[in-house]
Design a protein around this motif. Structure first.
Motif, PDB file in Angstrom:
ATOM      1  N   THR A  75       0.804  -1.229   0.000  1.00  0.00           N
ATOM      2  CA  THR A  75       0.000   0.000   0.000  1.00  0.00           C
ATOM      3  C   THR A  75       0.830   1.269   0.000  1.00  0.00           C
ATOM      4  O   THR A  75       0.344   2.314  -0.432  1.00  0.00           O
ATOM      5  CB  THR A  75      -0.919   0.054   1.237  1.00  0.00           C
ATOM      6  OG1 THR A  75      -0.105   0.102   2.421  1.00  0.00           O
ATOM      7  CG2 THR A  75      -1.870  -1.119   1.286  1.00  0.00           C
ATOM      8  N   GLY A  76       2.039   1.185   0.520  1.00  0.00           N
ATOM      9  CA  GLY A  76       2.841   2.398   0.682  1.00  0.00           C
ATOM     10  C   GLY A  76       2.528   3.120   1.984  1.00  0.00           C
ATOM     11  O   GLY A  76       3.120   4.152   2.288  1.00  0.00           O
ATOM     12  N   ILE A  77       1.589   2.583   2.779  1.00  0.00           N
ATOM     13  CA  ILE A  77       1.293   3.144   4.099  1.00  0.00           C
ATOM     14  C   ILE A  77       2.401   2.680   5.035  1.00  0.00           C
ATOM     15  O   ILE A  77       2.741   1.497   5.070  1.00  0.00           O
ATOM     16  CB  ILE A  77      -0.080   2.647   4.611  1.00  0.00           C
ATOM     17  CG1 ILE A  77      -1.205   3.052   3.660  1.00  0.00           C
ATOM     18  CG2 ILE A  77      -0.355   3.191   6.019  1.00  0.00           C
ATOM     19  CD1 ILE A  77      -2.543   2.378   3.959  1.00  0.00           C
ATOM     20  N   LYS A  78       2.966   3.604   5.781  1.00  0.00           N
ATOM     21  CA  LYS A  78       4.067   3.246   6.671  1.00  0.00           C
ATOM     22  C   LYS A  78       3.620   2.190   7.678  1.00  0.00           C
ATOM     23  O   LYS A  78       2.511   2.215   8.184  1.00  0.00           O
ATOM     24  CB  LYS A  78       4.573   4.483   7.403  1.00  0.00           C
ATOM     25  CG  LYS A  78       5.247   5.491   6.488  1.00  0.00           C
ATOM     26  CD  LYS A  78       5.888   6.586   7.297  1.00  0.00           C
ATOM     27  CE  LYS A  78       6.458   7.680   6.454  1.00  0.00           C
ATOM     28  NZ  LYS A  78       7.296   7.329   5.379  1.00  0.00           N
ATOM     29  N   ARG A  79       4.524   1.249   7.953  1.00  0.00           N
ATOM     30  CA  ARG A  79       4.206   0.168   8.889  1.00  0.00           C
ATOM     31  C   ARG A  79       3.809   0.724  10.246  1.00  0.00           C
ATOM     32  O   ARG A  79       2.914   0.200  10.909  1.00  0.00           O
ATOM     33  CB  ARG A  79       5.388  -0.788   9.030  1.00  0.00           C
ATOM     34  CG  ARG A  79       5.013  -2.035   9.826  1.00  0.00           C
ATOM     35  CD  ARG A  79       6.210  -2.931  10.093  1.00  0.00           C
ATOM     36  NE  ARG A  79       5.812  -4.218  10.619  1.00  0.00           N
ATOM     37  CZ  ARG A  79       5.353  -4.423  11.844  1.00  0.00           C
ATOM     38  NH1 ARG A  79       5.188  -3.417  12.669  1.00  0.00           N
ATOM     39  NH2 ARG A  79       5.021  -5.640  12.242  1.00  0.00           N
ATOM     40  N   ASP A  80       4.479   1.800  10.686  1.00  0.00           N
ATOM     41  CA  ASP A  80       4.141   2.417  11.974  1.00  0.00           C
ATOM     42  C   ASP A  80       2.694   2.899  11.990  1.00  0.00           C
ATOM     43  O   ASP A  80       2.008   2.768  12.997  1.00  0.00           O
ATOM     44  CB  ASP A  80       5.074   3.585  12.288  1.00  0.00           C
ATOM     45  CG  ASP A  80       6.479   3.137  12.641  1.00  0.00           C
ATOM     46  OD1 ASP A  80       6.683   1.933  12.889  1.00  0.00           O
ATOM     47  OD2 ASP A  80       7.371   4.004  12.676  1.00  0.00           O
ATOM     48  N   ARG A  81       2.247   3.471  10.875  1.00  0.00           N
ATOM     49  CA  ARG A  81       0.858   3.940  10.793  1.00  0.00           C
ATOM     50  C   ARG A  81      -0.096   2.749  10.873  1.00  0.00           C
ATOM     51  O   ARG A  81      -1.098   2.792  11.590  1.00  0.00           O
ATOM     52  CB  ARG A  81       0.641   4.721   9.494  1.00  0.00           C
ATOM     53  CG  ARG A  81      -0.797   5.071   9.186  1.00  0.00           C
ATOM     54  CD  ARG A  81      -1.402   6.037  10.161  1.00  0.00           C
ATOM     55  NE  ARG A  81      -2.769   6.357   9.754  1.00  0.00           N
ATOM     56  CZ  ARG A  81      -3.685   6.873  10.551  1.00  0.00           C
ATOM     57  NH1 ARG A  81      -3.389   7.145  11.802  1.00  0.00           N
ATOM     58  NH2 ARG A  81      -4.890   7.128  10.108  1.00  0.00           N
ATOM     59  N   LEU A  82       0.197   1.684  10.141  1.00  0.00           N
ATOM     60  CA  LEU A  82      -0.647   0.491  10.204  1.00  0.00           C
ATOM     61  C   LEU A  82      -0.675  -0.072  11.624  1.00  0.00           C
ATOM     62  O   LEU A  82      -1.729  -0.459  12.125  1.00  0.00           O
ATOM     63  CB  LEU A  82      -0.148  -0.576   9.227  1.00  0.00           C
ATOM     64  CG  LEU A  82      -0.360  -0.270   7.747  1.00  0.00           C
ATOM     65  CD1 LEU A  82       0.388  -1.288   6.892  1.00  0.00           C
ATOM     66  CD2 LEU A  82      -1.830  -0.259   7.391  1.00  0.00           C
ATOM     67  N   SER A  83       0.474  -0.083  12.272  1.00  0.00           N
ATOM     68  CA  SER A  83       0.544  -0.577  13.639  1.00  0.00           C
ATOM     69  C   SER A  83      -0.305   0.284  14.572  1.00  0.00           C
ATOM     70  O   SER A  83      -1.032  -0.241  15.422  1.00  0.00           O
ATOM     71  CB  SER A  83       1.997  -0.603  14.108  1.00  0.00           C
ATOM     72  OG  SER A  83       2.083  -1.130  15.405  1.00  0.00           O
TER      73      SER A  83
END
Length: 124
Positions: A75-83
Motif C-alpha cells: 500500500t505504501g502506508i508506513k508500517r508504523d501507521r498500520l501498527s
C-alpha cells in the motif's frame, strides 16, 4: 479534490456520505478514488491479536496472508501507521488507507468498509 489537491477523509465519514447519497460504498470509492493504485502488487511477513487490539486492528490481522509488513509494502502506508491503526478506534482510519488495504488484500471494493462499519448509521 477536483483541483488536484488531496484532502484526507476519514473512512467512517466516507461511509456515512455513501449512506446519505444512497450509493453503495463500492460506487462511492470508485468515484472518489478513480485512480487509486497500490504502490506494489507483488508479494514480498504477523502479529498476534492482543487484548488492546482495536476493531480496526482485528480487521487488519484477520487478513490471513497479509501481515503489516506486506500491507505496508503493497500500500505504501508506513508500517508504523498500520501498527497505530491496530490500536485506534474505527473513526481514525482514512478512506484511502482502508481502500488501499482492501486492494492489497484482494478484497472487493467496499468489502472491508461494510465489515468495519457494520451497524453505523448517519447519526452515529
Amino acid at each position: 479534490m477536483r483541483n488536484g489537491t488531496v484532502k484526507s477523509i476519514l473512512a467512517i465519514e466516507s461511509f456515512k456520505i455513501a449512506l446519505f447519497v444512497g450509493d453503495p460504498i463500492e460506487i462511492y470509492l470508485k468515484e472518489v478514488y478513480p485512480d487509486l493504485t497500490l504502490k506494489n502488487t507483488d508479494k514480498p511477513i504477523s502479529k498476534n491479536i492482543k487484548p488492546d487490539t482495536s476493531p480496526t486492528g482485528k480487521l487488519i490481522f484477520s487478513l490471513e496472508d497479509y501481515n503489516l509488513d506486506i500491507l505496508a509494502y503493497k500500500t505504501g502506508i508506513k508500517r508504523d501507521r498500520l501498527s497505530r491503526l491496530t490500536k485506534l478506534g474505527i473513526d481514525r482510519i482514512e478512506t484511502y488507507e482502508l481502500a488501499l488495504i482492501e486492494m492489497a488484500a484482494d478484497k472487493e471494493r467496499g468489502q472491508l468498509f461494510k465489515v468495519l462499519f457494520k451497524g453505523i448509521g448517519l447519526n452515529d
